[in-house]
Design a protein around this motif. Structure first.
Motif, mmCIF file in Angstrom:
data_model
loop_
_atom_site.group_PDB
_atom_site.id
_atom_site.type_symbol
_atom_site.label_atom_id
_atom_site.label_comp_id
_atom_site.label_asym_id
_atom_site.label_seq_id
_atom_site.Cartn_x
_atom_site.Cartn_y
_atom_site.Cartn_z
ATOM 1 N N THR A 48 0.828 -1.204 0.000
ATOM 2 C CA THR A 48 0.000 0.000 0.000
ATOM 3 C C THR A 48 0.866 1.258 0.000
ATOM 4 O O THR A 48 0.622 2.186 -0.750
ATOM 5 C CB THR A 48 -0.935 0.016 1.228
ATOM 6 N N VAL A 134 -7.514 -4.614 5.287
ATOM 7 C CA VAL A 134 -7.206 -5.512 4.177
ATOM 8 C C VAL A 134 -7.019 -6.944 4.681
ATOM 9 O O VAL A 134 -7.522 -7.892 4.077
ATOM 10 C CB VAL A 134 -5.964 -5.019 3.396
ATOM 11 N N LEU A 173 -8.884 4.481 -1.939
ATOM 12 C CA LEU A 173 -8.459 3.133 -1.582
ATOM 13 C C LEU A 173 -9.578 2.359 -0.893
ATOM 14 O O LEU A 173 -9.782 1.168 -1.162
ATOM 15 C CB LEU A 173 -7.222 3.180 -0.683
ATOM 16 N N GLU A 176 -11.977 1.127 -3.407
ATOM 17 C CA GLU A 176 -11.431 -0.046 -4.106
ATOM 18 C C GLU A 176 -11.615 -1.320 -3.291
ATOM 19 O O GLU A 176 -11.942 -2.369 -3.843
ATOM 20 C CB GLU A 176 -9.949 0.161 -4.437
ATOM 21 N N VAL A 177 -11.415 -1.229 -1.973
ATOM 22 C CA VAL A 177 -11.612 -2.393 -1.107
ATOM 23 C C VAL A 177 -13.099 -2.798 -1.151
ATOM 24 O O VAL A 177 -13.426 -3.976 -1.297
ATOM 25 C CB VAL A 177 -11.163 -2.112 0.333
ATOM 26 N N TRP A 182 -9.179 -5.384 -3.924
ATOM 27 C CA TRP A 182 -7.990 -5.704 -3.132
ATOM 28 C C TRP A 182 -7.944 -7.177 -2.843
ATOM 29 O O TRP A 182 -8.755 -7.879 -2.523
ATOM 30 C CB TRP A 182 -7.972 -4.914 -1.829
#
Length: 182
Positions: A48, A134, A173, A176-177, A182
């Motif tokens: 990341t 994550v 971000l 996106e997760v 991811w």
């Protein structure tokens, strides 16, 4: 001094090889609390966030924003040329204002910065929270919404800046997760 994130927590999440420490140099003009934090807790590096100390195509990333932007043929505002380059957050250069200790992002293709964190401690705390997000998402994809909620709550409890603007790197971000990228 007690910090929002400990050196032990950073090492637990990123491993000993995934943490860079910065020696305190009395000759630098670095914001004192920032220098203390970087020397005692350190700056993690992973997929990341890639720390400045990691080589870029075999060449170390320049320490100063102006030199990095010169190398990339980007325009750097004169008052920001001496800002310290911390590294890259996926597609953004992360820089530190050495006088105030604030952390700024320069998204790919842009020459203006966005204030990302009030200080490097908040930045590292958010990197740790994102790593936990994550890791949890990898374990149980069905709970991604609750993990994202926990991420938002913990980050804004320390510093609302990273998620205050919907166009920040952290919101991108997080999206996106949530979209399963991811």
């Amino acid at each position: 001094m007690k910090h929002a994130v400990s050196s032990e927590e950073v090492i637990r999440l990123f491993g000993l090889d995934g943490v860079n420490y910065y020696a305190q140099d009395s000759g630098t003009q670095l914001h004192a609390p920032t220098a203390d934090f970087l020397a005692s807790v350190g700056l993690p590096t992973d997929q990341t966030f890639v720390s400045r100390s990691e080589p870029e195509n075999g060449f170390p990333t320049p320490r100063e924003l102006g030199l990095l932007f010169d190398r990339q043929s980007r325009i750097c505002p004169p008052e920001q040329r001496r800002w310290a380059v911390l590294g890259s957050l996926v597609t953004a250069v992360i820089a530190l204002d050495p006088e105030t200790g604030t952390v700024h992002a320069y998204p790919e293709g842009e020459d203006t910065s966005q204030l990302l964190h009030r200080d490097v401690e908040s930045f590292v705390f958010t990197l740790c929270a994102f790593r936990r997000l994550v890791d949890a998402y990898t374990e149980d994809e069905d709970e991604v919404e609750s993990y994202a909620y926990e991420f938002r709550q913990s980050v804004t409890g320390i510093d609302p800046t990273p998620l205050a603007d919907e166009d920040t790197e952290w919101n991108r971000l997080l999206d996106e997760v949530l979209e399963g990228m991811w």
